[in-house]
Design a protein around this motif. Structure first.
Motif, short mmCIF file in Angstrom:
data_model
loop_
_atom_site.label_atom_id
_atom_site.label_comp_id
_atom_site.label_asym_id
_atom_site.label_seq_id
_atom_site.Cartn_x
_atom_site.Cartn_y
_atom_site.Cartn_z
N VAL A 104 15.26 3.97 13.71
CA VAL A 104 13.93 3.49 13.83
C VAL A 104 12.91 3.58 13.32
O VAL A 104 12.17 3.50 12.80
N THR A 105 13.11 4.95 13.09
CA THR A 105 11.87 6.04 12.21
C THR A 105 11.76 5.42 10.49
O THR A 105 10.91 4.60 10.30
N ILE A 106 12.59 4.44 9.93
CA ILE A 106 13.38 4.56 8.85
C ILE A 106 12.27 2.72 9.27
O ILE A 106 11.67 2.33 7.83
N VAL A 107 12.73 2.47 10.17
CA VAL A 107 12.38 0.36 10.60
C VAL A 107 11.05 0.20 10.69
O VAL A 107 10.50 -0.16 9.93
N ILE A 108 10.50 1.82 11.43
CA ILE A 108 9.03 1.55 10.94
C ILE A 108 8.11 2.03 10.50
O ILE A 108 6.75 1.08 9.43
N LEU A 109 8.76 3.04 9.43
CA LEU A 109 7.87 3.09 7.62
C LEU A 109 8.46 2.05 7.02
O LEU A 109 7.52 2.02 6.68
N ALA A 110 9.17 0.98 7.29
CA ALA A 110 9.36 0.00 6.17
C ALA A 110 8.01 -0.73 6.83
O ALA A 110 8.04 -2.00 5.79
N LEU A 111 8.19 -1.01 7.80
CA LEU A 111 7.36 -2.31 8.16
C LEU A 111 5.88 -1.75 8.10
O LEU A 111 4.75 -2.61 8.02
N LEU A 112 5.78 -0.60 8.28
CA LEU A 112 4.33 -0.04 7.65
C LEU A 112 4.34 -0.52 6.25
O LEU A 112 2.82 -0.68 5.71
N MET A 113 4.95 -0.12 5.08
CA MET A 113 4.35 0.05 4.33
C MET A 113 4.26 -1.53 3.78
O MET A 113 3.37 -2.22 2.90
N MET A 114 5.16 -2.78 4.31
CA MET A 114 5.14 -4.42 4.75
C MET A 114 4.21 -4.33 5.08
O MET A 114 3.34 -5.38 4.13
N GLU A 115 3.38 -4.12 5.63
CA GLU A 115 1.80 -4.24 6.35
C GLU A 115 1.32 -3.95 5.54
O GLU A 115 -0.24 -4.64 4.98
N LEU A 116 1.10 -2.48 4.39
CA LEU A 116 -0.26 -2.51 3.85
C LEU A 116 0.06 -3.35 2.89
O LEU A 116 -1.10 -3.14 1.99
N LEU A 117 0.74 -3.63 2.15
CA LEU A 117 1.34 -4.62 1.26
C LEU A 117 0.45 -5.54 1.26
O LEU A 117 0.03 -6.23 0.85
N MET A 118 0.84 -6.13 2.60
CA MET A 118 0.33 -7.55 3.17
C MET A 118 -1.21 -7.73 3.11
O MET A 118 -1.90 -8.71 2.40
N LEU A 119 -1.46 -6.61 3.42
CA LEU A 119 -2.94 -6.70 3.69
C LEU A 119 -3.32 -6.60 2.22
O LEU A 119 -4.55 -6.80 1.61
N GLU A 120 -3.20 -6.03 1.39
CA GLU A 120 -3.43 -6.03 -0.24
C GLU A 120 -3.81 -7.39 -0.97
O GLU A 120 -3.89 -7.34 -1.84
N ILE A 121 -2.39 -7.94 -0.51
CA ILE A 121 -2.15 -9.41 -1.70
C ILE A 121 -2.76 -9.85 -0.51
O ILE A 121 -3.86 -11.11 -1.72
N ILE A 122 -2.65 -10.71 0.76
CA ILE A 122 -3.77 -11.21 1.47
C ILE A 122 -4.60 -11.24 1.45
O ILE A 122 -6.10 -11.78 0.88
N LEU A 123 -5.54 -9.77 1.99
CA LEU A 123 -7.07 -10.27 2.01
C LEU A 123 -7.41 -9.16 1.18
O LEU A 123 -8.33 -8.85 1.17
N ASP A 124 -7.07 -8.64 0.49
CA ASP A 124 -7.12 -7.64 -1.04
C ASP A 124 -7.71 -6.62 0.03
O ASP A 124 -9.09 -6.08 -0.55
N PHE A 125 -6.95 -6.09 0.52
CA PHE A 125 -7.47 -4.66 1.57
C PHE A 125 -7.02 -3.42 1.09
O PHE A 125 -5.80 -3.54 1.88
N SER A 126 -7.34 -2.53 0.84
CA SER A 126 -6.42 -1.85 -0.08
C SER A 126 -6.95 -0.38 1.73
O SER A 126 -7.82 0.15 1.30
N LEU A 127 -5.80 -0.40 2.25
CA LEU A 127 -6.14 0.82 3.39
C LEU A 127 -5.96 2.14 2.68
O LEU A 127 -7.16 2.93 3.13
N LEU A 128 -5.14 2.40 1.89
CA LEU A 128 -4.94 3.88 1.09
C LEU A 128 -6.44 3.53 1.18
O LEU A 128 -7.68 5.16 0.86
N ALA A 129 -6.41 3.75 0.00
CA ALA A 129 -7.93 2.61 -0.97
C ALA A 129 -9.45 3.47 -0.02
O ALA A 129 -10.27 4.07 0.02
N ALA A 130 -9.69 2.79 1.31
CA ALA A 130 -10.73 2.84 1.86
C ALA A 130 -10.77 4.13 3.03
O ALA A 130 -11.45 4.52 3.12
N MET A 131 -9.23 4.75 3.36
CA MET A 131 -8.80 6.00 4.11
C MET A 131 -9.62 7.38 2.77
O MET A 131 -9.98 7.79 3.15
#
Length: 304
Positions: A104-131
């Motif tokens: 479950v930890t691995i699944v949560i991590l994988a989904l988190l990475m996917m959502e960060l990628l979706m934010l950057e591709i779809i909304l052109d928003f980088s959470l890491l850069a903002a942080m």
């Protein structure tokens, strides 16, 4: 279990899933809701047939999509439902608790990475850069207000870069803690339905694979010879791997003290109190390393 299938409990858990999803949009209540979001999905999937699970979850998503918008449901609903389904499926299979938490930890991590990628591709928003920008601005404000001298911009950039490079470790730790919290609550709810779910081993029985000691020593030695301030992939990986393994061995050290308390007949409060400095003082994780590498240490404390 049959009572849960045919009674009111599935409806109540579906209502809980909807209520928690709606609370994610409420400031101040979103964090507590987030901590519990996976629980209804894990319980429903573990205790209902797959078709019934869909029947109970689909109205939740439709109502939430109508009230909050489909994008909100897709981004957050899927994030919590998918690992909940994994957890519920493993409950049905009576998978050992340690494996449940790991997967479950691995699944949560994988989904988190996917959502960060979706934010950057779809909304052109980088959470890491903002942080990074937020951390840098906050730190500069604090340093300016404190009036500390001898601190230049290069030092600030190095510190901010170090903090940002440690974000993967933070994500891993948070994912694991989230899996632990969900498992603690969901397992008890599922057990109440009549389904047997293996418990996590008692702390005194915790035992890490000895090969982790080899990995830890190799990572630690390589980090020692790595140039300071390097931003290579290997340097960043080691920056996260070494403290992660240190935390893992700190947990093993806590298990070692629970073992000693059990053998000596001490109160459980003793190892709990000892756990605080073990978690706060990194060098104390060496106790866990020694406990893992040398099983004979425990034998010397075993009652004859």
């Amino acid at each position: 279990m049959n009572g849960l299938k045919s009674g009111l409990k599935p409806v109540l858990w579906s209502g809980a899933a909807l209520g928690l999803l709606l609370l994610l949009a409420v400031p101040g209540l979103n964090l507590p809701a987030m901590l519990l979001m996976m629980v209804p999905y894990a319980v429903l999937y573990a205790t209902l047939p797959k078709a019934s699970f869909v029947v109970h979850v689909l109205p939740v998503w439709l109502v939430a999509a109508f009230l909050l918008g489909p994008s909100f449901v897709l981004l957050l609903g899927l994030f919590f439902m998918v690992p909940g389904i994994f957890m519920g499926h493993m409950y049905r299979k009576a998978v050992p608790a340690a494996k449940v938490l790991r997967i479950v930890t691995i699944v949560i991590l994988a989904l988190l990475m996917m959502e960060l990628l979706m934010l950057e591709i779809i909304l052109d928003f980088s959470l890491l850069a903002a942080m990074k920008d937020t951390i840098g601005a906050t730190f500069n404000d604090v340093m300016a207000q404190s009036g500390i001298t001898g601190w230049d911009e290069d030092m600030s950039e190095l510190l901010v870069a170090t903090i940002v490079n440690m974000i993967p470790l933070t994500f891993i730790v948070l994912s694991f803690l989230y899996a632990v919290i969900t498992h603690y609550i969901a397992r008890r709810a599922v057990m109440g339905s009549g389904l047997e779910v293996p418990a996590f081993p008692e702390a005194r029985e915790w035992k890490l694979p000895r090969v982790l000691v080899v990995y830890y020593l190799i990572a630690y030695m390589v980090e020692l010879v790595m140039p300071r301030g390097s931003d290579s992939f290997l340097a960043i990986a080691l920056m996260n791997l070494v403290p992660l393994l240190s935390y893992v061995f700190a947990i093993q050290a806590i298990g070692f003290f629970f073992f000693i308390a059990h053998q000596r007949g001490w109160s459980k409060a003793v190892p709990i109190v000892i756990a605080i400095p073990v978690l706060l003082i990194p060098p104390l994780s060496l106790i866990g390393v020694l406990d893992t590498a040398f099983p004979m240490i425990r034998k010397s404390f075993t009652k004859q």
